[in-house]
Design a protein around this motif. Sequence first.
Motif, PDB file in Angstrom:
ATOM      1  N   ALA A 248       1.391   6.533  -7.052  1.00  0.00           N
ATOM      2  CA  ALA A 248       0.252   7.312  -7.543  1.00  0.00           C
ATOM      3  C   ALA A 248       0.482   8.809  -7.343  1.00  0.00           C
ATOM      4  O   ALA A 248       0.230   9.624  -8.249  1.00  0.00           O
TER       5      ALA A 248
ATOM      6  N   PRO B 189      -7.590  -7.607  -7.121  1.00  0.00           N
ATOM      7  CA  PRO B 189      -7.790  -6.322  -7.811  1.00  0.00           C
ATOM      8  C   PRO B 189      -6.471  -5.570  -7.944  1.00  0.00           C
ATOM      9  O   PRO B 189      -5.564  -5.714  -7.129  1.00  0.00           O
ATOM     10  N   ARG B 190      -6.397  -4.730  -8.972  1.00  0.00           N
ATOM     11  CA  ARG B 190      -5.205  -3.926  -9.184  1.00  0.00           C
ATOM     12  C   ARG B 190      -5.232  -2.694  -8.278  1.00  0.00           C
ATOM     13  O   ARG B 190      -6.277  -2.313  -7.752  1.00  0.00           O
ATOM     14  N   PRO B 191      -4.060  -2.054  -8.090  1.00  0.00           N
ATOM     15  CA  PRO B 191      -4.025  -0.826  -7.279  1.00  0.00           C
ATOM     16  C   PRO B 191      -4.886   0.279  -7.894  1.00  0.00           C
ATOM     17  O   PRO B 191      -5.150   0.288  -9.105  1.00  0.00           O
ATOM     18  N   VAL B 192      -5.309   1.174  -7.076  1.00  0.00           N
ATOM     19  CA  VAL B 192      -6.115   2.323  -7.510  1.00  0.00           C
ATOM     20  C   VAL B 192      -5.468   3.591  -6.960  1.00  0.00           C
ATOM     21  O   VAL B 192      -5.147   3.664  -5.767  1.00  0.00           O
ATOM     22  N   PRO B 193      -5.264   4.636  -7.850  1.00  0.00           N
ATOM     23  CA  PRO B 193      -5.579   4.636  -9.283  1.00  0.00           C
ATOM     24  C   PRO B 193      -4.415   4.097 -10.114  1.00  0.00           C
ATOM     25  O   PRO B 193      -3.263   4.281  -9.747  1.00  0.00           O
ATOM     26  N   MET B 194      -4.725   3.451 -11.227  1.00  0.00           N
ATOM     27  CA  MET B 194      -3.688   3.016 -12.154  1.00  0.00           C
ATOM     28  C   MET B 194      -3.270   4.197 -13.016  1.00  0.00           C
ATOM     29  O   MET B 194      -4.104   5.008 -13.434  1.00  0.00           O
TER      30      MET B 194
ATOM     31  N   ASN C  25       1.844   1.925 -11.377  1.00  0.00           N
ATOM     32  CA  ASN C  25       0.854   1.557 -10.354  1.00  0.00           C
ATOM     33  C   ASN C  25      -0.200   0.585 -10.886  1.00  0.00           C
ATOM     34  O   ASN C  25      -1.364   0.629 -10.482  1.00  0.00           O
TER      35      ASN C  25
ATOM     36  N   SER D 187      -4.445  -8.647 -10.803  1.00  0.00           N
ATOM     37  CA  SER D 187      -3.132  -8.098 -10.466  1.00  0.00           C
ATOM     38  C   SER D 187      -2.075  -9.160 -10.162  1.00  0.00           C
ATOM     39  O   SER D 187      -0.923  -9.019 -10.555  1.00  0.00           O
TER      40      SER D 187
ATOM     41  N   GLN E 178       0.819  -1.203   0.000  1.00  0.00           N
ATOM     42  CA  GLN E 178       0.000   0.000   0.000  1.00  0.00           C
ATOM     43  C   GLN E 178       0.857   1.259   0.000  1.00  0.00           C
ATOM     44  O   GLN E 178       0.543   2.245  -0.673  1.00  0.00           O
TER      45      GLN E 178
END
Length: 546
Positions: A64, A133-138, A199, A146, A57
Amino acid sequence: MGWRHVIIEGDLSGPMNHHPPSTAVGRALTVVLGVMPFAVLTVLVFEHWAPLARWDQSVAARAATYGAAHEGLIDFWQVVGAVVLPWTSRAVIAIVAAYLWHRRARLLTFWLLTSAAAELVLVQVVKAVFERPRPVPMLGEASGFSYVSGHAAAAFVMAGALGVVLPSVRGWRRRFRLLVLLPVIAVVWIASADRIALNVHYVSDVLGGWALGLAILTATSIGFGLRPGLRRRRRRTAVESDGTTAPPRAAVIVNPIKVGDGVAFRRKVTRALAVRGYEDPLWLETREDDAGNAMAKAAIEYASDLVLVAGGDGTVRVVCSALAHTGIPVGVIPAGTGNLLARNLHIPLDLDDALERILEGRDRRIDLVGVHGDDLDNDRYAVMAGLGLDAAIISGAPPHLKKQIGWTAYLVSAAKNVNHPSVRVQITIDEAEPIERRVRTVVVGNVGMLQANIPLLPDARPDDGLLDVVVIAPRRVTQWPIVLWRLMTRTNRSDMYLERFTGHRVEIHAAVDVQRQLDGDPIGPGRYLITEIEPGALTARVPKRR
């Protein structure tokens, strides 16, 4: 004439292992060890292990934030990502496979293509199973789930595969291999960094890709039973004596437990010597109570022009010690678990290759090291002596595991001894003032390379007339990664974790009894070791370019 077969004062009976060690259990355990990093990492990711989750994280948040403020850099990484696609890595593998097919290396060709296909399939399977799930925001475009990073996995498989193939291509100079391998390794880092910078993946996704690549390469290599070799060996005919000069004599000292298939081994060695004009060799077998001393003396009495020794590091050490200052060339045939002297003299581990490089090689004078200590008679070694953790690892490696999986058995012992206690020692180098340290281990080496090409003593040379000393002293388990990084990057600066010294005479005194080892052989606990270099004591037969 048949073989001269001499057993000094008795015989040694018992089962013999294959050369090199190769059993179904050993292969299975090697695959398990290769898969374990991926399995452990996957469990940590999906059990939401707090340190790893915080790292993921934190890096994602920084990527990001930084990307939002530097749009030009994001454009750069998007271009990089378009170049280092997984299909680019697979295309490189396909090109190398075509080259290998042209060289008639069918086994390596199929292995490469199988590894690439396994990577393609397994990455998609892992993504579908775990649905992370992928990181946010990509900051870039990416589809699918992911875990794991397909870019990282494909690049790792490509680099690992070429790392196996390129050393097998005879005729390629070492420098040229490095010129190819270094950019390939750089591609792995760049492809992985690109995923994090944009990201579109967490750090653990990239590590998972690497770990999956390692698992694939390990499993396919074991499955194909790789022993790479691309050059067709020339059939030689025996050299006929002209009757005016006596043919050279060779003695072969063998540890029968290590060599394995004695009949095949003797056939190959005898033929290799015969085609180069040698007499039928004198065969000498070691015994449980004599690792080679009496056999080396018999070889000297035989007036040997060359002594070949096949066994573990202990057998090699004893034979080399007995042949010190005789001028008789010694050729080391790797047949043990570590094969440290052979590795450091650049002798191949394959029997046929080793025989060719030795018998076509040159003589090189190398140093030996005299050593004595409490409960240890005056002796010599050729590779390294250690006191502390390294000796505990060697002592703790189960013999049956070493027979099955080779030197990787030491990794099991290392895991068991990771919390080995530190010990206070006093180290005296030449005439300098003694220094005191609290250490995990102290190693005094004549050469510097360990298994897996780990440069423990990167500046050590077997003929420089110097002893190289490394003092390793991490205070906590969490500091070991720092030490390992320093070792792998050959960093020369000294600090509280790792120090290096050189000298001609080294004395080590410990405050309590600790485990000790010579050339990978445990010699029991004690409190001190005194070592002194013996310049040019041994004549070693080495490959021509070494």
